[in-house]
Design an enzyme around this catalytic site. Structure first.
Site, PDB file in Angstrom:
ATOM      1  CD  GLN A 106      -2.859  -1.070   2.377  1.00 30.49           C
ATOM      2  OE1 GLN A 106      -2.527  -1.688   3.369  1.00 30.49           O
ATOM      3  NE2 GLN A 106      -3.969  -0.334   2.351  1.00 30.49           N
ATOM      4  CB  CYS A 162      -9.060  -1.217   2.229  1.00 32.77           C
ATOM      5  SG  CYS A 162      -7.381  -1.388   1.631  1.00 32.77           S
ATOM      6  CG  LEU A 163      -5.721   2.712   5.862  1.00 29.56           C
ATOM      7  CD1 LEU A 163      -4.352   2.787   6.515  1.00 29.56           C
ATOM      8  CD2 LEU A 163      -6.642   3.795   6.395  1.00 29.56           C
ATOM      9  CG  HIS A 191      -7.713  -6.366   4.812  1.00 29.53           C
ATOM     10  ND1 HIS A 191      -8.965  -5.871   4.482  1.00 29.53           N
ATOM     11  CD2 HIS A 191      -6.823  -5.455   4.346  1.00 29.53           C
ATOM     12  CE1 HIS A 191      -8.816  -4.716   3.850  1.00 29.53           C
ATOM     13  NE2 HIS A 191      -7.521  -4.430   3.752  1.00 29.53           N
TER      14      HIS A 191
END
Ligand code: NI
Length: 166
Positions: free
Chosen positions: A51, A91-92, A133
């Protein structure tokens, strides 16, 4: 300590598969420090290196209320899992979208800590869901991949609208 920019869906690098971490050095420690700072500031309960556009098999997690139980997972893999848990996830990398996802309720995970020591963790509930996740991210998968095409289409339409609005 620095906050790192978080990739947002549909950035193609969110689909990259992470490489195994072989070197446990000061650079890795610094990256983990920055990832925790980024995650706590967001705020979030988990962040995978993917991410922040770093494709190493690394994730940071803290599901505690007090934000005092940091967990670093290097080269983690799920050895065993049991049961079924349905939880609403976000989710970011896909801000403001929350959907129910079905996961394993309990997992046994093997991973390395920041010194390269091998560890095994058995856990359930929110932490088990969060681990699944984050490991998904390291394999280029997102939580919206787990929902029905119809729900996904609806969620992504809403996401597009929110993104355009800024
Ligand atoms: Ni996520």
């Amino acid at each position: 300590m620095a906050c790192l920019p978080i990739l947002l869906y549909p950035h193609p690098n969110l689909r990259k598969v992470a490489q195994r971490v072989d070197v446990f050095d000061e650079n890795l420690r610094q990256l983990v420090t920055d990832m925790f700072a980024t995650m706590y500031a967001a705020p979030g309960i988990g962040l995978a290196a993917t991410q922040v556009d770093i494709h190493q098999h690394l994730a940071v997690i803290d599901v505690s209320e007090e934000k005092n139980q940091p967990l670093v997972l290097v080269n983690a893999e799920i050895l065993a899992s049991e049961g079924i848990e349905e939880m609403e996830e976000g989710c970011l990398s896909i801000p403001q979208i929350n959907e129910k996802v079905t996961r394993k309720e309990w997992v046994r995970v093997r991973y390395q800590d920041l010194d390269g020591n091998e560890c095994v963790l058995e856990t359930g509930g929110l932490l088990a869901v969060c681990i699944q996740h984050e490991l998904d991210h390291l394999h280029g998968r997102l939580f919206i991949d787990h929902i029905s095409p119809l729900k996904r289409e609806r969620a992504l339409k809403k996401y597009d609208k929110l993104q355009k609005r800024g």
